[in-house]
Design a protein around this motif. Structure first.
Motif, PDB file in Angstrom:
ATOM      1  N   MET A  55       0.839  -1.197   0.000  1.00 45.09           N
ATOM      2  CA  MET A  55       0.000   0.000   0.000  1.00 45.09           C
ATOM      3  C   MET A  55       0.878   1.253   0.000  1.00 45.09           C
ATOM      4  O   MET A  55       0.638   2.190  -0.769  1.00 45.09           O
ATOM      5  N   ASN A  56       1.908   1.274   0.845  1.00 46.57           N
ATOM      6  CA  ASN A  56       2.797   2.429   0.904  1.00 46.57           C
ATOM      7  C   ASN A  56       3.569   2.618  -0.398  1.00 46.57           C
ATOM      8  O   ASN A  56       3.774   3.752  -0.849  1.00 46.57           O
ATOM      9  N   VAL A 116      -6.313  -3.498   4.522  1.00 52.55           N
ATOM     10  CA  VAL A 116      -5.092  -2.963   3.926  1.00 52.55           C
ATOM     11  C   VAL A 116      -4.954  -3.425   2.480  1.00 52.55           C
ATOM     12  O   VAL A 116      -4.547  -2.652   1.607  1.00 52.55           O
ATOM     13  N   ARG A 117      -5.320  -4.668   2.206  1.00 48.27           N
ATOM     14  CA  ARG A 117      -5.261  -5.200   0.840  1.00 48.27           C
ATOM     15  C   ARG A 117      -6.129  -4.358  -0.097  1.00 48.27           C
ATOM     16  O   ARG A 117      -5.700  -3.964  -1.179  1.00 48.27           O
ATOM     17  N   ASN A 118      -7.356  -4.096   0.332  1.00 52.01           N
ATOM     18  CA  ASN A 118      -8.271  -3.330  -0.513  1.00 52.01           C
ATOM     19  C   ASN A 118      -7.748  -1.925  -0.790  1.00 52.01           C
ATOM     20  O   ASN A 118      -7.841  -1.434  -1.919  1.00 52.01           O
ATOM     21  N   LEU A 121      -4.924  -2.080  -3.303  1.00 54.00           N
ATOM     22  CA  LEU A 121      -5.427  -2.298  -4.664  1.00 54.00           C
ATOM     23  C   LEU A 121      -6.093  -1.045  -5.224  1.00 54.00           C
ATOM     24  O   LEU A 121      -5.992  -0.773  -6.431  1.00 54.00           O
ATOM     25  N   MET A 122      -6.750  -0.260  -4.378  1.00 58.68           N
ATOM     26  CA  MET A 122      -7.339   0.998  -4.850  1.00 58.68           C
ATOM     27  C   MET A 122      -6.241   1.973  -5.263  1.00 58.68           C
ATOM     28  O   MET A 122      -6.344   2.629  -6.301  1.00 58.68           O
ATOM     29  N   LEU A 123      -5.190   2.050  -4.480  1.00 63.96           N
ATOM     30  CA  LEU A 123      -4.071   2.919  -4.847  1.00 63.96           C
ATOM     31  C   LEU A 123      -3.390   2.413  -6.109  1.00 63.96           C
ATOM     32  O   LEU A 123      -2.982   3.203  -6.966  1.00 63.96           O
ATOM     33  N   GLN A 124      -3.305   1.106  -6.255  1.00 63.87           N
ATOM     34  CA  GLN A 124      -2.729   0.523  -7.469  1.00 63.87           C
ATOM     35  C   GLN A 124      -3.563   0.919  -8.686  1.00 63.87           C
ATOM     36  O   GLN A 124      -3.011   1.215  -9.748  1.00 63.87           O
ATOM     37  N   CYS A 131      -9.649   2.296 -13.908  1.00 68.19           N
ATOM     38  CA  CYS A 131     -10.449   1.353 -13.141  1.00 68.19           C
ATOM     39  C   CYS A 131     -11.445   0.689 -14.100  1.00 68.19           C
ATOM     40  O   CYS A 131     -12.482   0.195 -13.674  1.00 68.19           O
ATOM     41  N   ALA A 132     -11.117   0.716 -15.385  1.00 67.07           N
ATOM     42  CA  ALA A 132     -12.031   0.150 -16.379  1.00 67.07           C
ATOM     43  C   ALA A 132     -12.194  -1.356 -16.181  1.00 67.07           C
ATOM     44  O   ALA A 132     -13.257  -1.904 -16.395  1.00 67.07           O
ATOM     45  N   ASN A 133     -11.114  -2.017 -15.786  1.00 65.65           N
ATOM     46  CA  ASN A 133     -11.165  -3.435 -15.505  1.00 65.65           C
ATOM     47  C   ASN A 133     -11.447  -3.606 -14.013  1.00 65.65           C
ATOM     48  O   ASN A 133     -10.664  -3.126 -13.189  1.00 65.65           O
ATOM     49  N   PRO A 134     -12.532  -4.266 -13.637  1.00 64.06           N
ATOM     50  CA  PRO A 134     -12.852  -4.416 -12.222  1.00 64.06           C
ATOM     51  C   PRO A 134     -11.725  -5.042 -11.398  1.00 64.06           C
ATOM     52  O   PRO A 134     -11.611  -4.796 -10.213  1.00 64.06           O
ATOM     53  N   ASP A 135     -10.862  -5.810 -12.033  1.00 63.40           N
ATOM     54  CA  ASP A 135      -9.737  -6.415 -11.311  1.00 63.40           C
ATOM     55  C   ASP A 135      -8.692  -5.372 -10.932  1.00 63.40           C
ATOM     56  O   ASP A 135      -7.841  -5.636 -10.094  1.00 63.40           O
ATOM     57  N   ASP A 136      -8.734  -4.183 -11.535  1.00 64.91           N
ATOM     58  CA  ASP A 136      -7.796  -3.123 -11.214  1.00 64.91           C
ATOM     59  C   ASP A 136      -8.251  -2.277 -10.033  1.00 64.91           C
ATOM     60  O   ASP A 136      -7.525  -1.426  -9.561  1.00 64.91           O
ATOM     61  N   CYS A 137      -9.483  -2.480  -9.609  1.00 61.20           N
ATOM     62  CA  CYS A 137     -10.045  -1.605  -8.571  1.00 61.20           C
ATOM     63  C   CYS A 137     -10.137  -2.262  -7.215  1.00 61.20           C
ATOM     64  O   CYS A 137     -10.330  -3.363  -7.036  1.00 61.20           O
TER      65      CYS A 137
END
Length: 137
Positions: A55-56, A116-118, A121-124, A131-137
């Motif tokens: 995350m960091n 923390v995982r979520n 992934l949001m920062l990623q 965020c077009a691909n739901p797997d990216d969000c």
């Protein structure tokens, strides 16, 4: 036909595992090896630290790309999220300790990893710019 069903299920589950994030794979492998509540709780602690590091990393990478108002807003949002995380962890710890006994540590650990995982992934998804691909969000 029925004799192939277990093999097909094993194949499907290993394919799902292969598509997971390596940090998720490490957590699952750790949990698979442990049989004690203490050991599994340590797996969750290790995973939380690994996801916190990710995350960091994602946060710092996004912040390097931003200037001005977008950078200020992300900093503010991340600080608010950190306060939310701490508040949620305190609330869930209180709830699970009062309702689950010895299993509380596992529920608390799983929730901590998930939070923390979520966020990582949001920062990623911001880092990727989509965020077009739901797997990216």
């Amino acid at each position: 036909m029925k004799k192939w069903l277990p093999i097909a299920c094993l194949f499907a589950s290993s394919m799902a595992l292969a598509q997971q994030n390596p940090l998720d794979q490490q957590l699952q492998q750790c949990l698979d090896k442990e049989s004690s509540t203490t050991g599994m709780s340590q797996c969750y602690g290790t995973a939380t630290k690994a996801w916190d590091k990710e995350m960091n990393t994602q946060y710092n990478q996004v912040m390097k790309k931003l200037t001005g108002e977008p950078k200020d807003k992300l900093r503010s949002a991340q600080r608010a999220w950190l306060a939310y995380r701490d508040s949620w962890n305190a609330a869930s710890r209180s709830y699970f300790l009062s309702s689950q006994g010895s299993m509380a540590a596992l529920s608390i650990g799983a929730q901590s990893v998930s939070l923390v995982r979520n966020q990582a992934l949001m920062l990623q998804s911001l880092n990727k710019g989509s965020c077009a691909n739901p797997d990216d969000c």
